[in-house]
Design a protein around this motif. Sequence first.
Motif, PDB file in Angstrom:
ATOM      1  N   UNK A   1      61.513 -60.463  10.849  1.00 44.24           N
ATOM      2  CA  UNK A   1      61.818 -60.786  12.235  1.00 44.24           C
ATOM      3  C   UNK A   1      62.960 -59.918  12.743  1.00 44.24           C
ATOM      4  N   UNK A   2      63.936 -59.650  11.871  1.00 41.76           N
ATOM      5  CA  UNK A   2      65.052 -58.768  12.242  1.00 41.76           C
ATOM      6  C   UNK A   2      64.546 -57.357  12.484  1.00 41.76           C
ATOM      7  N   UNK A   3      63.677 -56.906  11.574  1.00 45.30           N
ATOM      8  CA  UNK A   3      63.199 -55.530  11.694  1.00 45.30           C
ATOM      9  C   UNK A   3      62.209 -55.450  12.840  1.00 45.30           C
TER      10      UNK A   3
ATOM     11  N   UNK B   1      71.025 -47.896  10.968  1.00 45.82           N
ATOM     12  CA  UNK B   1      70.509 -48.736   9.891  1.00 45.82           C
ATOM     13  C   UNK B   1      69.072 -49.155  10.190  1.00 45.82           C
ATOM     14  N   UNK B   2      68.830 -49.465  11.460  1.00 47.56           N
ATOM     15  CA  UNK B   2      67.480 -49.847  11.858  1.00 47.56           C
ATOM     16  C   UNK B   2      66.487 -48.729  11.548  1.00 47.56           C
ATOM     17  N   UNK B   3      66.936 -47.484  11.730  1.00 42.62           N
ATOM     18  CA  UNK B   3      66.048 -46.358  11.430  1.00 42.62           C
ATOM     19  C   UNK B   3      65.643 -46.383   9.960  1.00 42.62           C
ATOM     20  N   UNK B   4      66.550 -46.859   9.111  1.00 48.17           N
ATOM     21  CA  UNK B   4      66.229 -46.932   7.696  1.00 48.17           C
ATOM     22  C   UNK B   4      65.140 -47.944   7.397  1.00 48.17           C
ATOM     23  N   UNK B   5      64.978 -48.899   8.306  1.00 49.80           N
ATOM     24  CA  UNK B   5      63.966 -49.929   8.118  1.00 49.80           C
ATOM     25  C   UNK B   5      62.605 -49.448   8.603  1.00 49.80           C
TER      26      UNK B   5
ATOM     27  N   UNK C   1      67.582 -53.105   4.923  1.00 48.21           N
ATOM     28  CA  UNK C   1      67.092 -54.486   4.859  1.00 48.21           C
ATOM     29  C   UNK C   1      68.214 -55.437   4.468  1.00 48.21           C
ATOM     30  N   UNK C   2      68.965 -55.061   3.432  1.00 49.65           N
ATOM     31  CA  UNK C   2      70.012 -55.944   2.924  1.00 49.65           C
ATOM     32  C   UNK C   2      71.142 -56.114   3.936  1.00 49.65           C
ATOM     33  N   UNK C   3      71.577 -55.009   4.554  1.00 50.89           N
ATOM     34  CA  UNK C   3      72.684 -55.108   5.505  1.00 50.89           C
ATOM     35  C   UNK C   3      72.307 -56.035   6.657  1.00 50.89           C
ATOM     36  N   UNK C   4      71.086 -55.909   7.162  1.00 49.94           N
ATOM     37  CA  UNK C   4      70.674 -56.757   8.274  1.00 49.94           C
ATOM     38  C   UNK C   4      70.641 -58.226   7.876  1.00 49.94           C
ATOM     39  N   UNK C   5      70.137 -58.499   6.691  1.00 50.13           N
ATOM     40  CA  UNK C   5      70.073 -59.891   6.231  1.00 50.13           C
ATOM     41  C   UNK C   5      71.475 -60.479   6.055  1.00 50.13           C
TER      42      UNK C   5
END
Lengths: 293, 276
Positions: free
Chosen positions: B274-276, B112-116, B152-156
């Motif tokens: 900040x998450x990304x 998922x991070x790769x998607x960001x 972005x949405x999943x992380x939030x």
Amino acid sequence: MKDPGLVMLRKSPYPYWFLIPGGLVFTVFFLVPSVMAFWFSLTRWTLFDQEFIGLDNYVQFFREPALASGLWHTLVYAVVTSGLKVILGMALAVLLTAPILGRGFMRSVAFFPVLVSTIGVGLTFQVLMHPTEGVINQILGWAGITGPAWLVDPDWALLSVAFVDVWQGVGLATVIYMAGILSIPGEYFEAAKVDGASAWHRFRRITLPLAKPATVSVILLSLIGGLRKFDLIWAMTKGGPGFTSDVMASVIYKQYQAGFYGLSTAGNVVLFLLVILIALPLFWFFNRKDDNQ
Amino acid sequence: MSTRRLSWPLSAVAISLFGVVFLLPFAFILLTAGKTQQESAALEFSWPTRWALVENFVAVVEARDYLLIIAFINSTILTVASVSVVVVLASMAAFVLQRRKSRWTKAVNLVILSGLVLPPAVVPTIWVLQKLGLFKTMPGLILVEIAYAMAFCVLLFQAFIAGIPKEMDEAATIDGAGPLSLFFRVVLPLLRPIIVTVVVVQTVFIWNDFASPLYFLPGDENATVQLTLFNFQGQYTNSYNLLFMDILLITVPPLVMFMIFQRQIVSGMIAGSVKG
């Protein structure tokens, strides 16, 4: 969770299939194209059929100065925008946490450009940056400065776009820094003041080190954003004059428009690798400590 | 921060700086949008000798067979559909990813991070869309926007769900709720604050997105609002008044969102970055 055996027997209330709908869309429309890009970049490709040509696209990419210079411009653009956002974002954040009139309003005003259409911003500044009639050079003229020709000067075009990028994006850096500064306990500043530390010293010794997580976020965010930037450059210069403000993303689009799909995709892979090479080490370096919640 | 008195000199510097740097461009847009074509061609920062806001508004709307209206409709469909679907899919996924910590979910989070971080591969995406018969269609573009917004949405959502006690789930499960009713009846209502944040942030992102419609939904009849700006530039090279009226009009929706949801937008974008 008193009896793990019982919990194991029951079906989990968190079934993995919840991941499937979202995961499917993400996989089909993001992951699959990303992986396939590596294959397509090795082909002469018309969307309907492909012919394997090895590394020819990459060779062509790095051999043609018009294409290869895009790589350099991308780096310059990312570093310039990122550096300026760190410095100006920090400065604005300090200003907007100081006791000044109309602080709340100015915070909003600084942040709002982040939400405005990038194309709209680009076209607006294209007019403001007009070499002879533009408002910016007019204002500089009052101050006795002869402004550059901005977007039409090959030496200035890329930087001009980068400045506009900073204008639009610095608000996000500012609010990230403000969140960092406001989380620093006020006693630190009090104590330092009592000890006779000057304002500069307090900034240098307290604000700056304690806002480091904010700096990390701003650097990562603006570097990644800067490396992928397309819309602003396309709105303002389309890569011109000549190829002096062409970046990877605009090269990819131009090659696609020209029908060189394999070459375009090779550019895309180069951009991937560039982002990974720059972002990943930084990411791991900065994020080692605070892994998960 | 201490008991500090207002600093007048600093205020004066700040206000003039912000006035010139941040407010002047917006004032310029507004003034130029209100000028006649002739006057706007001078590119000056000046008060219009005659306000032509209404005429310009009508001219922009009518231009090229009401293209702007079509573009507004297209952009609205795109934004509403993408945002509502991504909220449901991302919150479901985030719920399971946050509650079940295993090697699997760790790996998924990395992807998922790769998607960001990674730039999307555009031409291969066109190839996928073509294979599925979705190229140059609105549903195709909507699916792509969902995919791009997912990370972005999943992380939030995950960060927010971490703050909801697990005991809630257990109580509901003991009361006989299955996973679906647990999520949709118990958890989802609790996510309201973060849903508002995700919705407003993504609405602004997708509304302003230019590259995806350019690649995946070309064609005049499919224009989204961002693309209409270029249509103006090509057609009316000298009609700066109309160009700026168009900029003004497509800036109104984000401005309204910002005035209502400023807090959520700012906090959401800080959290996301900040998450990304």
